[in-house]
Design a protein around this motif. Structure first.
Motif, PDB file in Angstrom:
ATOM      1  N   UNK A   1      10.685  -0.927  -4.765  1.00  0.00           N
ATOM      2  CA  UNK A   1      10.586  -0.315  -6.178  1.00  0.00           C
ATOM      3  C   UNK A   1      10.079   1.003  -5.921  1.00  0.00           C
ATOM      4  N   UNK A   2      10.226   1.717  -4.769  1.00  0.00           N
ATOM      5  CA  UNK A   2       9.434   3.137  -4.551  1.00  0.00           C
ATOM      6  C   UNK A   2      10.466   3.959  -4.189  1.00  0.00           C
ATOM      7  N   UNK A   3      10.134   5.281  -4.682  1.00  0.00           N
ATOM      8  CA  UNK A   3      11.168   6.409  -4.502  1.00  0.00           C
ATOM      9  C   UNK A   3      11.197   6.807  -2.887  1.00  0.00           C
ATOM     10  N   UNK A   4      12.403   7.177  -2.684  1.00  0.00           N
ATOM     11  CA  UNK A   4      13.021   7.470  -1.360  1.00  0.00           C
ATOM     12  C   UNK A   4      13.314   9.020  -1.231  1.00  0.00           C
TER      13      UNK A   4
ATOM     14  N   UNK B   1       0.685  -1.302  -0.192  1.00  0.00           N
ATOM     15  CA  UNK B   1       0.103  -0.194   0.167  1.00  0.00           C
ATOM     16  C   UNK B   1       0.695   1.303   0.237  1.00  0.00           C
ATOM     17  N   UNK B   2       2.171   1.241   0.116  1.00  0.00           N
ATOM     18  CA  UNK B   2       3.094   2.231   0.334  1.00  0.00           C
ATOM     19  C   UNK B   2       3.504   2.795  -1.182  1.00  0.00           C
ATOM     20  N   UNK B   3       3.519   3.944  -1.262  1.00  0.00           N
ATOM     21  CA  UNK B   3       3.656   5.023  -2.411  1.00  0.00           C
ATOM     22  C   UNK B   3       4.945   5.369  -2.528  1.00  0.00           C
ATOM     23  N   UNK B   4       5.813   5.725  -1.258  1.00  0.00           N
ATOM     24  CA  UNK B   4       7.015   6.143  -1.288  1.00  0.00           C
ATOM     25  C   UNK B   4       7.478   5.894   0.112  1.00  0.00           C
ATOM     26  N   UNK B   5       8.800   6.334   0.657  1.00  0.00           N
ATOM     27  CA  UNK B   5       9.666   6.326   1.792  1.00  0.00           C
ATOM     28  C   UNK B   5       9.990   7.668   1.945  1.00  0.00           C
TER      29      UNK B   5
ATOM     30  N   UNK C   1      26.401  10.736  13.685  1.00  0.00           N
ATOM     31  CA  UNK C   1      26.537  10.110  12.608  1.00  0.00           C
ATOM     32  C   UNK C   1      25.889   8.613  12.536  1.00  0.00           C
ATOM     33  N   UNK C   2      26.447   7.957  13.611  1.00  0.00           N
ATOM     34  CA  UNK C   2      25.928   6.406  13.455  1.00  0.00           C
ATOM     35  C   UNK C   2      24.456   5.988  13.397  1.00  0.00           C
ATOM     36  N   UNK C   3      23.618   6.775  14.287  1.00  0.00           N
ATOM     37  CA  UNK C   3      22.179   6.318  14.363  1.00  0.00           C
ATOM     38  C   UNK C   3      21.658   7.038  13.040  1.00  0.00           C
ATOM     39  N   UNK C   4      22.076   8.013  12.583  1.00  0.00           N
ATOM     40  CA  UNK C   4      21.513   8.685  11.478  1.00  0.00           C
ATOM     41  C   UNK C   4      21.723   7.606  10.138  1.00  0.00           C
ATOM     42  N   UNK C   5      22.787   6.882  10.161  1.00  0.00           N
ATOM     43  CA  UNK C   5      23.024   5.969   8.947  1.00  0.00           C
ATOM     44  C   UNK C   5      22.121   4.825   9.302  1.00  0.00           C
ATOM     45  N   UNK C   6      21.701   4.226  10.385  1.00  0.00           N
ATOM     46  CA  UNK C   6      20.863   3.350  10.368  1.00  0.00           C
ATOM     47  C   UNK C   6      19.231   3.615   9.672  1.00  0.00           C
ATOM     48  N   UNK C   7      18.877   4.909   9.954  1.00  0.00           N
ATOM     49  CA  UNK C   7      17.687   5.120   9.289  1.00  0.00           C
ATOM     50  C   UNK C   7      17.736   5.269   7.742  1.00  0.00           C
ATOM     51  N   UNK C   8      18.848   5.859   7.224  1.00  0.00           N
ATOM     52  CA  UNK C   8      19.322   6.158   6.000  1.00  0.00           C
ATOM     53  C   UNK C   8      19.380   4.661   5.174  1.00  0.00           C
ATOM     54  N   UNK C   9      20.043   3.870   5.869  1.00  0.00           N
ATOM     55  CA  UNK C   9      20.329   2.638   5.143  1.00  0.00           C
ATOM     56  C   UNK C   9      19.011   1.775   4.952  1.00  0.00           C
ATOM     57  N   UNK C  10      18.351   1.907   6.181  1.00  0.00           N
ATOM     58  CA  UNK C  10      17.016   1.268   6.173  1.00  0.00           C
ATOM     59  C   UNK C  10      16.040   1.768   5.057  1.00  0.00           C
ATOM     60  N   UNK C  11      15.834   3.072   5.039  1.00  0.00           N
ATOM     61  CA  UNK C  11      14.954   3.691   3.971  1.00  0.00           C
ATOM     62  C   UNK C  11      15.332   3.274   2.504  1.00  0.00           C
ATOM     63  N   UNK C  12      16.722   3.575   2.399  1.00  0.00           N
ATOM     64  CA  UNK C  12      17.343   3.142   0.971  1.00  0.00           C
ATOM     65  C   UNK C  12      17.031   1.638   0.548  1.00  0.00           C
TER      66      UNK C  12
ATOM     67  N   UNK D   1      10.875  13.472  -9.180  1.00  0.00           N
ATOM     68  CA  UNK D   1      12.146  12.693  -8.817  1.00  0.00           C
ATOM     69  C   UNK D   1      12.780  12.962  -7.738  1.00  0.00           C
ATOM     70  N   UNK D   2      13.254  12.157  -6.809  1.00  0.00           N
ATOM     71  CA  UNK D   2      13.753  12.556  -5.547  1.00  0.00           C
ATOM     72  C   UNK D   2      15.064  13.200  -5.615  1.00  0.00           C
ATOM     73  N   UNK D   3      15.491  14.190  -4.549  1.00  0.00           N
ATOM     74  CA  UNK D   3      16.860  14.665  -4.718  1.00  0.00           C
ATOM     75  C   UNK D   3      17.704  13.454  -4.079  1.00  0.00           C
ATOM     76  N   UNK D   4      19.219  13.787  -4.635  1.00  0.00           N
ATOM     77  CA  UNK D   4      20.163  12.536  -3.900  1.00  0.00           C
ATOM     78  C   UNK D   4      19.823  12.277  -2.507  1.00  0.00           C
ATOM     79  N   UNK D   5      19.830  11.227  -2.260  1.00  0.00           N
ATOM     80  CA  UNK D   5      19.633  10.640  -0.908  1.00  0.00           C
ATOM     81  C   UNK D   5      21.024  10.621  -0.106  1.00  0.00           C
ATOM     82  N   UNK D   6      21.551  11.677   0.225  1.00  0.00           N
ATOM     83  CA  UNK D   6      22.851  11.683   1.103  1.00  0.00           C
ATOM     84  C   UNK D   6      22.866  12.423   2.333  1.00  0.00           C
ATOM     85  N   UNK D   7      23.447  12.117   3.321  1.00  0.00           N
ATOM     86  CA  UNK D   7      23.228  12.627   4.675  1.00  0.00           C
ATOM     87  C   UNK D   7      23.899  13.834   4.741  1.00  0.00           C
ATOM     88  N   UNK D   8      23.361  14.765   5.652  1.00  0.00           N
ATOM     89  CA  UNK D   8      23.779  16.240   6.050  1.00  0.00           C
ATOM     90  C   UNK D   8      24.718  15.965   7.178  1.00  0.00           C
TER      91      UNK D   8
END
Ligand SMILES: [Zn+2]
Lengths: 345, 221
Positions: B89-92, B58-62, B71-82, B195-202
C-alpha cells in the motif's frame, strides 16, 4: 479457510484467480480476472512474445486490483500464492513470476512456482470437485496438445503422449490463414465447420499407422494437406465450410480416438479435456460420444476455465497447499521448458 | 523516511534501502548478471532490508528504474516494484535509469550518460553541469552519438554504454545505477508525498514483429 492467489502469464492472457479452501477441503472460486492481449497479436497471425510481455506488465497490477474487488478481499487476506513458472514464453512468464515473488515477500506467505499444464487439469476441480485417481487428461490449446496420466494433481503427473510438431490450436490458426479466416483460428473454423460437411474431404489422421507412436499427435501433415487441397483449386471457389468441417473432423477424430484408446489401455475410467480447444463444438461432441461408448466418465470444465486463466493456477496452488507440498524458494525463476512431470519447483 | 530503490534496466540487479532525508544508504545488494534479474531481485531486496535491520513496515515508498533498458530484465524490476507497492500500500515512483546514473555524477561540467541497448546501439541522454537533463533519452548507434557530441557540448561520459564503445570522452567510472542515485532522483517527490507519475517503461523501441506477407505455397505451381 485458506485463501490462495493464482497468477498466470505464460502466453497472451494475464490471469489472476482467487480460490478459497473451505474447512471441508472443497475449493470455491472467488475471482477470475483475465486480461487478454489477443487483439494485439491478430495482425501478426500469432502471439508476438514482446507484445505479450509488454501487455502483461501493463495488466498485472490492475488485474490483481479487480480480482480482489470481485472477491471482496484484501491482498493481506492471502495465505498462499501460486504462479505459473513454466512452460511458456520466457519474457511473459518473467512478469508473473517477478510480481508473485514480490507479493509473497511483502505479504510473508508461501509461494508455489507451479506448472501451467496440471493447472489446466486443476481448473476442472473448481467446477466438478475432486478428481478420482488415476485420471487421464487431454490438454488441447494453441500451445499444447498432451495426454497426461494424473495420479495426484499435486505430486504425480506423467506424460502419456504429446504432439511431435504443431499444437492442435496452432493447426487451427494455420488452416484459418489458408482459408482466409481471422486469427485466432479456432472460433471462425468451428463456425464455418458447423455449416460444412465433415465427410466432404478425407484429410489425413497423423500418427495413426500401425507402427506410429500410439499416444502421440502430429498436426503438421494435416495442415499441409489442407494447403495442398486448397492450392490445387486455385482460381476456383473454395468450399470453405466443407474444408473447415473436414479439417475439424480430422482433428477431433484423432484427438478423441487416441485419448479414449489411452484411457482404455491404461485402465483409466475418467477423462478430463481442457485447454482452449476443449471448447470446440466437434471435439466436445465426439469426446462425449466416444467416452460414453467406452464407459469413460468425461469431465470438461466450462469454456472460461478451459482457456488460460489465473483460477486454474490458484486451484493448483490450493491442491499443493492441501497436499502440504514444500513451497518454492524466493530465488525461483521462470522455466520456459519446465517438464510436465514437475508440478512445482 | 526509507525507500526501497531498485533497478534492472542494465546488467546489474540492484536493490537498496535508502534514507531519503539524509540521502544515506542503509544497505544495498547488487549483482551484475544480465540473466538473473528475475531470479535475484526479490532476494536482494530481502537481503538489503535484513542488513539494514528494517522490515517492509518501515518503508515509505518504492523507487524503481523504468529504463531505458533491454526489455526482459527491465520488466522483472518493474513487475517486482509494482507488486511490492501494491501489497504494501505504498507509492511506487518511476525514475529514468540514465537520470539515476547522472545524479551521482554531478560535477562542474556537462555529462553524457550512455547505457548498452544491445544490437550495437546505446541508450543515452545528456545533462548540464547542475545535473539537469538537457536531451531526453534516445537510442542510437554509438557513431551517430559521437558525431553529435560537439553540438551537445558534453565533456564527460558515464554508464556501461561508454565502456563498451569509445565515445571519445573521459569516463567518470560509473557503469550502472546505484540505490543512492535512484533514490536521489525521486527524493523531492517522496518527501513531498507527491502523486507518482505513471509507472510505464521507457522502451524507446517498438517490439520486433512483422506482419506476415502472402502465405507461402506448399505446392509448386
Ligand atoms: Zn494453457
Amino acid at each position: 479457510m485458506t485463501i490462495v492467489l493464482g497468477i498466470e502469464s505464460s502466453c497472451d492472457e494475464t490471469g489472476i484467480g482467487i480460490v478459497r479452501i473451505e474447512s471441508d477441503g472443497a475449493l470455491t472460486l472467488l475471482a477470475d480476472e483475465v486480461a487478454s492481449s489477443v487483439d494485439q497479436h491478430a495482425r501478426f497471425g500469432g502471439v508476438v512474445p514482446e507484445v505479450a510481455s509488454r501487455a502483461h506488465l501493463e495488466a498485472l497490477v490492475p488485474s490483481v486490483t479487480r480480482a480482489f474487488e470481485a472477491a471482496a478481499l484484501e491482498l493481506s487476506d492471502v495465505d498462499a500464492i501460486a504462479v505459473t513458472c513454466g512452460p511458456g514464453l520466457a519474457g511473459a512468464l518473467l512478469v508473473g513470476v517477478s510480481a508473485a515473488k514480490a507479493y509473497a515477500a511483502a505479504l510473508n506467505v508461501p509461494l508455489y512456482g507451479a506448472n501451467h499444464l496440471p493447472g489446466h487439469v486443476a481448473a476442472d476441480t473448481l467446477e466438478h470437485g475432486p478428481l478420482p485417481s488415476p485420471c487421464l487428461a487431454l490438454l488441447v490449446s494453441g500451445g499444447h496438445t498432451q495426454l497426461l496420466r494424473v495420479d495426484d494433481l499435486a505430486t504425480k503427473i506423467t506424460e502419456v503422449g504429446s504432439t511431435i510438431d504443431d499444437a492442435a490450436g496452432e493447426a487451427y490458426d494455420k488452416v484459418a490463414r489458408i482459408l482466409g479466416l481471422p486469427y485466432p483460428g479456432g472460433p471462425p473454423i468451428d463456425k464455418a465447420a458447423r455449416r460444412g460437411n465433415p465427410d466432404a474431404i478425407r484429410f489425413p489422421r497423423g500418427l495413426t499407422g500401425p507402427r506410429d507412436a500410439k499416444y502421440d499427435f502430429s498436426f503438421s501433415g494435416l495442415k499441409t494437406a489442407v494447403a495442398r487441397w486448397v492450392e490445387a483449386r486455385e482460381g476456383q471457389e473454395i468450399p470453405v465450410d466443407d474444408v473447415a468441417a473436414s479439417f475439424q473432423e480430422a482433428v477431433a477424430d484423432v484427438l478423441t480416438a487416441k485419448a479414449v484408446r489411452a484411457a482404455t489401455e491404461l485402465g483409466i475410467d475418467t477423462m478430463v479435456v481442457s485447454g482452449g480447444v476443449a471448447a470446440n463444438s466437434r471435439l466436445s461432441t465426439l469426446a462425449a460420444a466416444r467416452c460414453a461408448e467406452a464407459g469413460i466418465t468425461l469431465r470438461v470444465p466450462r469454456p472460461r476455465l478451459c482457456t488460460d486463466n489465473g483460477a486454474m493456477i490458484a486451484a493448483l496452488g490450493a491442491h499443493l497447499v492441501k497436499a502440504q507440498v514444500r513451497p518454492s524458494s524466493l530465488d525461483l525463476s521462470a522455466n520456459p521448458g519446465l517438464p510436465v512431470g514437475t508440478v512445482t519447483v | 523516511m526509507l525507500v526501497i530503490a531498485v533497478d534492472t534496466a542494465t546488467p546489474a540487479v540492484t536493490a537498496g534501502v535508502v534514507n531519503v532525508e539524509e540521502m544515506l544508504v542503509l544497505a544495498e545488494c547488487v549483482t551484475v548478471d544480465a540473466k538473473a534479474h528475475g531470479e535475484l531481485l526479490t532476494p536482494h531486496i530481502l537481503t538489503a532490508l535484513k542488513e539494514a535491520d528494517r522490515t517492509f513496515a518501515d518503508i515509505a515508498a518504492i523507487v524503481c528504474g523504468i529504463g531505458p533498458g533491454p526489455f526482459t530484465g527491465l520488466r522483472a524490476g518493474m513487475a517486482t516494484a509494482a507488486a511490492l507497492g501494491q501489497a504494501l500500500g505504498k507509492p511506487v515512483y518511476p525514475v529514468c535509469t540514465l537520470d539515476a546514473i547522472a545524479a551521482e555524477n554531478v560535477a562542474d561540467s556537462p555529462l553524457l550518460v550512455a547505457s548498452d541497448a544491445r544490437r550495437k546501439e546505446i541508450y543515452w541522454a545528456t545533462y548540464d553541469a547542475t545535473g539537469r537533463r538537457v536531451t531526453n533519452p534516445a537510442v542510437d548507434k554509438p557513431a551517430d552519438v559521437v558525431e553529435r557530441i560537439p553540438s551537445l557540448s558534453v565533456e564527460r561520459v558515464a554508464g556501461n554504454g561508454a565502456t563498451l564503445y569509445d565515445l571519445g570522452l573521459p569516463h567518470t567510472g560509473q557503469e550502472y545505477p546505484n540505490p543512492l542515485g535512484i533514490a536521489m532522483v525521486a527524493r523531492d517527490d517522496v518527501l513531498a508525498g507527491a502523486k507518482p507519475r505513471p509507472f510505464v517503461p521507457l522502451y524507446l523501441r517498438r517490439p520486433d514483429a512483422t506482419e506476415p506477407g502472402a502465405r507461402k505455397r506448399v505446392t509448386t505451381r
